[in-house]
Design a protein around this motif. Sequence first.
Motif, PDB file in Angstrom:
ATOM      1  N   LEU A  20       0.828  -1.207   0.000  1.00  0.00           N
ATOM      2  CA  LEU A  20       0.000   0.000   0.000  1.00  0.00           C
ATOM      3  C   LEU A  20       0.862   1.257   0.000  1.00  0.00           C
ATOM      4  O   LEU A  20       0.587   2.234  -0.719  1.00  0.00           O
ATOM      5  N   ILE A  21       1.942   1.245   0.767  1.00  0.00           N
ATOM      6  CA  ILE A  21       2.829   2.405   0.838  1.00  0.00           C
ATOM      7  C   ILE A  21       3.526   2.630  -0.513  1.00  0.00           C
ATOM      8  O   ILE A  21       3.641   3.778  -1.000  1.00  0.00           O
ATOM      9  N   SER A  22       4.007   1.547  -1.135  1.00  0.00           N
ATOM     10  CA  SER A  22       4.697   1.698  -2.424  1.00  0.00           C
ATOM     11  C   SER A  22       3.725   2.144  -3.522  1.00  0.00           C
ATOM     12  O   SER A  22       4.088   2.961  -4.400  1.00  0.00           O
ATOM     13  N   SER A  23       2.495   1.658  -3.467  1.00  0.00           N
ATOM     14  CA  SER A  23       1.495   2.109  -4.460  1.00  0.00           C
ATOM     15  C   SER A  23       1.165   3.589  -4.258  1.00  0.00           C
ATOM     16  O   SER A  23       0.964   4.342  -5.233  1.00  0.00           O
ATOM     17  N   LEU A  24       1.131   4.030  -3.002  1.00  0.00           N
ATOM     18  CA  LEU A  24       0.904   5.451  -2.731  1.00  0.00           C
ATOM     19  C   LEU A  24       2.074   6.290  -3.230  1.00  0.00           C
ATOM     20  O   LEU A  24       1.886   7.412  -3.751  1.00  0.00           O
ATOM     21  N   ALA A  25       3.308   5.762  -3.079  1.00  0.00           N
ATOM     22  CA  ALA A  25       4.475   6.492  -3.575  1.00  0.00           C
ATOM     23  C   ALA A  25       4.439   6.624  -5.099  1.00  0.00           C
ATOM     24  O   ALA A  25       4.758   7.693  -5.662  1.00  0.00           O
ATOM     25  N   VAL A  26       4.027   5.573  -5.782  1.00  0.00           N
ATOM     26  CA  VAL A  26       3.919   5.656  -7.244  1.00  0.00           C
ATOM     27  C   VAL A  26       2.821   6.629  -7.649  1.00  0.00           C
ATOM     28  O   VAL A  26       2.944   7.385  -8.630  1.00  0.00           O
ATOM     29  N   PHE A  27       1.750   6.632  -6.870  1.00  0.00           N
ATOM     30  CA  PHE A  27       0.650   7.564  -7.182  1.00  0.00           C
ATOM     31  C   PHE A  27       1.096   9.012  -7.023  1.00  0.00           C
ATOM     32  O   PHE A  27       0.639   9.897  -7.758  1.00  0.00           O
ATOM     33  N   CYS A  28       1.973   9.259  -6.048  1.00  0.00           N
ATOM     34  CA  CYS A  28       2.473  10.623  -5.864  1.00  0.00           C
ATOM     35  C   CYS A  28       3.354  11.050  -7.037  1.00  0.00           C
ATOM     36  O   CYS A  28       3.439  12.246  -7.357  1.00  0.00           O
TER      37      CYS A  28
END
Length: 339
Positions: A176-184
């Motif tokens: 979830l954290i890595s997907s949020l980083a990619v979304f940013c």
Amino acid sequence: MSKYTSFSEPMEDQNPFQDPAVTQHSSNAGYATLDLYNPFDNTTGPPPPYDATSPTAPPVPAQTPPSRTTPTEPRNYGSYNSQPVVNATTAELLKKQEELEKKAQELERRERELESHGLGPGASRQNNWPPLPSFCPVGPCFYQDINVEISQRFQRTVTIMYYFWMFGTCTLLLNLISSLAVFCVDTTGSGVGLGLAILWGILFTPCSFVCWYRPMYKAFRSDSSFNFFAFFFVFFAQVVVYIIMTIGIPGWGFSGWIVSLAAMKLSVAVGAIMMMNAILFTAQAAMGVIMLKKVHGLYRQTDASFQKAQAEFATGVMSNQAVRQATVSAAQGAFTAPR
């Protein structure tokens, strides 16, 4: 005539042993007595003279006492050919006795632990998992104590599976954290991935615990064949999902190898985070395969079977109050239906 019929007067002190017919055979005569005379001797000479001194008996040679076998000495009651059979039977009996002693010790240990927890014979256990604080409006849903409910030979495996479930939960959180980083970094093409990552984290965390960990726990707790088969079916599907997570298909919400290598072009930091997540997914998939084989090996050592699983399923379905009520209602409706 009176001459022949007259008798002499008997003497008062006459000794019958003083008769001449007796006294002439004195002890000085050379006649042998029965003590020294042997009529079976083949001798032609006269019997030996009487010796007043009694003959001395010949010395008896000292005899050693007969040797006696002590109870500890082995005795040969038969052929030596039967010795291996006796040894094999004894070894088998000793092995069975050792297994029974281990089971008795295990039962005694579990009884002591139950008593130490204050659980009487008819007492009910209070749920203790998940360990939520007292101010939380939702209480624990399950009772779990590996040291008390699980046999000692299976405690290590159940504990590893529990930590494996926690490791999978942490991996989904990092996903979830890595997907949020990619979304940013890329807000246009990674929104669907972020939404699916949130969905997988919310869905897989409780479902994996209920669908494969709890069946495995109950299978080792009560040697339940039905729970073993339920665990194998669900956990195999879970391992397949772990492999898909490791691959990292774009748009599926998993930070696998394909998505991580693509993210390296956008940002090195985001790519490094996703690469770490891909490594964890790979380790998770490999460990899932290993634990599946481990549990299957332990399952083959138990008395579980497919026939027992069917019997347990039928018993569990018929003992369910809702199912029984539905069956009774369906039967009544079938009989009362107009023909």
